[in-house]
Design an enzyme around this catalytic site. Sequence first.
Site, PDB file in Angstrom:
ATOM      1  N   TYR A 142       0.921  -1.427  -0.111  1.00 52.15           N
ATOM      2  CA  TYR A 142       0.082  -0.027   0.152  1.00 52.15           C
ATOM      3  C   TYR A 142       0.997   1.316  -0.085  1.00 52.15           C
ATOM      4  O   TYR A 142       0.476   2.140  -0.264  1.00 52.15           O
ATOM      5  CB  TYR A 142      -1.005   0.053   1.181  1.00 52.15           C
ATOM      6  CG  TYR A 142      -2.107  -1.126   1.252  1.00 52.15           C
ATOM      7  CD1 TYR A 142      -2.103  -1.808   0.156  1.00 52.15           C
ATOM      8  CD2 TYR A 142      -2.746  -1.355   2.439  1.00 52.15           C
ATOM      9  CE1 TYR A 142      -3.061  -2.869  -0.011  1.00 52.15           C
ATOM     10  CE2 TYR A 142      -3.705  -2.423   2.389  1.00 52.15           C
ATOM     11  CZ  TYR A 142      -3.788  -3.028   1.225  1.00 52.15           C
ATOM     12  OH  TYR A 142      -4.730  -3.956   1.202  1.00 52.15           O
ATOM     13  N   LYS A 191       3.780 -15.691   2.623  1.00 50.43           N
ATOM     14  CA  LYS A 191       3.596 -16.330   1.338  1.00 50.43           C
ATOM     15  C   LYS A 191       4.866 -16.756   1.014  1.00 50.43           C
ATOM     16  O   LYS A 191       5.379 -16.187   0.026  1.00 50.43           O
ATOM     17  CB  LYS A 191       2.776 -15.646   0.377  1.00 50.43           C
ATOM     18  CG  LYS A 191       2.454 -16.175  -0.984  1.00 50.43           C
ATOM     19  CD  LYS A 191       1.382 -17.265  -0.817  1.00 50.43           C
ATOM     20  CE  LYS A 191       1.161 -17.994  -2.082  1.00 50.43           C
ATOM     21  NZ  LYS A 191       0.289 -19.177  -1.990  1.00 50.43           N
ATOM     22  N   ASP A 223      -2.879 -18.201   2.368  1.00 50.54           N
ATOM     23  CA  ASP A 223      -3.981 -19.125   1.917  1.00 50.54           C
ATOM     24  C   ASP A 223      -4.485 -20.040   2.922  1.00 50.54           C
ATOM     25  O   ASP A 223      -5.830 -20.303   3.097  1.00 50.54           O
ATOM     26  CB  ASP A 223      -3.626 -19.620   0.536  1.00 50.54           C
ATOM     27  CG  ASP A 223      -2.185 -20.277   0.255  1.00 50.54           C
ATOM     28  OD1 ASP A 223      -1.503 -19.894   1.323  1.00 50.54           O
ATOM     29  OD2 ASP A 223      -1.844 -20.799  -0.886  1.00 50.54           O
ATOM     30  N   ASP A 247      -5.067  -6.975   5.955  1.00 53.88           N
ATOM     31  CA  ASP A 247      -6.295  -6.231   5.362  1.00 53.88           C
ATOM     32  C   ASP A 247      -7.482  -7.285   5.279  1.00 53.88           C
ATOM     33  O   ASP A 247      -8.586  -7.217   5.721  1.00 53.88           O
ATOM     34  CB  ASP A 247      -6.120  -5.505   4.498  1.00 53.88           C
ATOM     35  CG  ASP A 247      -7.218  -4.203   4.085  1.00 53.88           C
ATOM     36  OD1 ASP A 247      -8.130  -4.166   4.797  1.00 53.88           O
ATOM     37  OD2 ASP A 247      -6.953  -3.736   3.040  1.00 53.88           O
ATOM     38  N   ASP A 251     -10.870  -8.697   7.630  1.00 54.68           N
ATOM     39  CA  ASP A 251     -12.143  -8.634   7.455  1.00 54.68           C
ATOM     40  C   ASP A 251     -12.898 -10.037   7.595  1.00 54.68           C
ATOM     41  O   ASP A 251     -13.969  -9.944   7.849  1.00 54.68           O
ATOM     42  CB  ASP A 251     -12.299  -7.868   5.973  1.00 54.68           C
ATOM     43  CG  ASP A 251     -12.450  -6.464   6.267  1.00 54.68           C
ATOM     44  OD1 ASP A 251     -12.042  -6.059   7.266  1.00 54.68           O
ATOM     45  OD2 ASP A 251     -13.086  -5.767   5.114  1.00 54.68           O
TER      46      ASP A 251
END
Length: 357
Positions: A142, A191, A223, A247, A251
Amino acid sequence: MRKVITVLKGDGIGPEITDEAIKVLNRVAEKYGHEFEYKYVDIGGCSIDKYCVPITDEGMEQCKNCDSVLLGAVGGPKWDNVDPSVRPEKALLAVRRELGLFANLRPTKLFSVLSKASPLKDEVTENGIDLLIVRELTGGIYFGKRDTGEEKGEAYASDEMKYWEHEIERIGRVAFESAMKRRKKVSSVDKANVLDTSRLWRKIMHKLSEEYPEVEYEDVLVDNTAMQLIKNPGRFDVIVTENMFGDILSDEASMLTGSIGMMPSASLSEGTRGMYEPIHGSAPDIAGQNIANPLGTILSAAMMLRYSFDMAKEADEIENAVNETLKEGYRTVDIMEDGKTQVSCSEMGKIVADKIC
Ligand code: NAD
């Protein structure tokens, strides 16, 4: 103790829910002999309307010169088409940057009395869900270099993901320290089978884990984490991860409890100052109707007491008051069930506050 709290009520339901958190904080102040002084600053759409910017320089100074910040939410359809440079969320990113808020803490707790609100099966939730996501907030993709252009008649876009060792170490430390105060388990999510940033992340986390021998440590691929959160969320205590993975996963985790209105969060800097806010947005669809659930904001205020003001007893008292209120069957419309008592946003705030006496 005397503390100055900057209150950013914001837009939509922001003013309604922050008023209820202040009601509860005032009751804590009364009971424990603290003095909380509130300084109000416009942020988001309401600031754009008044000053043509989502937060003024004076407002930002106020955020920097206080003991902590309490935020409602910003944004709404009225400001969806304003110039991108002054969008409401720009103010949030600016406050995070100016205050050096690099760690976002999102507890996900399924209150046993609300277990029916969870979309998961009873056998998955029966052992409870009580996890904390520690998300890196100021690095990664970001904040990396961006590029868009055209080559050979075809458009392209790229976003760079870069992490520095010190950024990984300081967020890792927040995770391990948090785990020491909880069930002493850290799951570091990356990852590493694909990304170099993740391989560096893993190396630093492993080094840190040696400093915390009491904490059980594991690496989990992002994942797999997304699957495990649905299949067996009870296995997690503290999850630490980089900005974008955090992020998305936070959620996902928030939905495990079935109600976005219940979820608090804290964003912390290297000092004691933090910004505390519910995880939901400004809910323009229900704004001004006095029906929003204020509990996420009230629980955010409890986090402020715990993490920024070192008032663990007072924080416990708020959390217990929320628990008791739910046990007695009071519900705002978003968590309403048959046989329970539906109350408004302001009634809910008053019922919680009245339990602190
Ligand atoms: P939202 O979280 O505002 O609302 C999603 C749904 O959840 C809506 O149906 C809403 O009514 C409900 N809801 C949210 N909070 C609730 C509460 N406390 N009690 C009861 N119901 C609640 O998300 P959205 O609709 O995607 O976004 C609305 C605006 O909020 C947008 O402008 C968005 O940019 C902004 N936003 C702001 C923040 C922030 O300030 N940190 C975060 C997310 C979204």
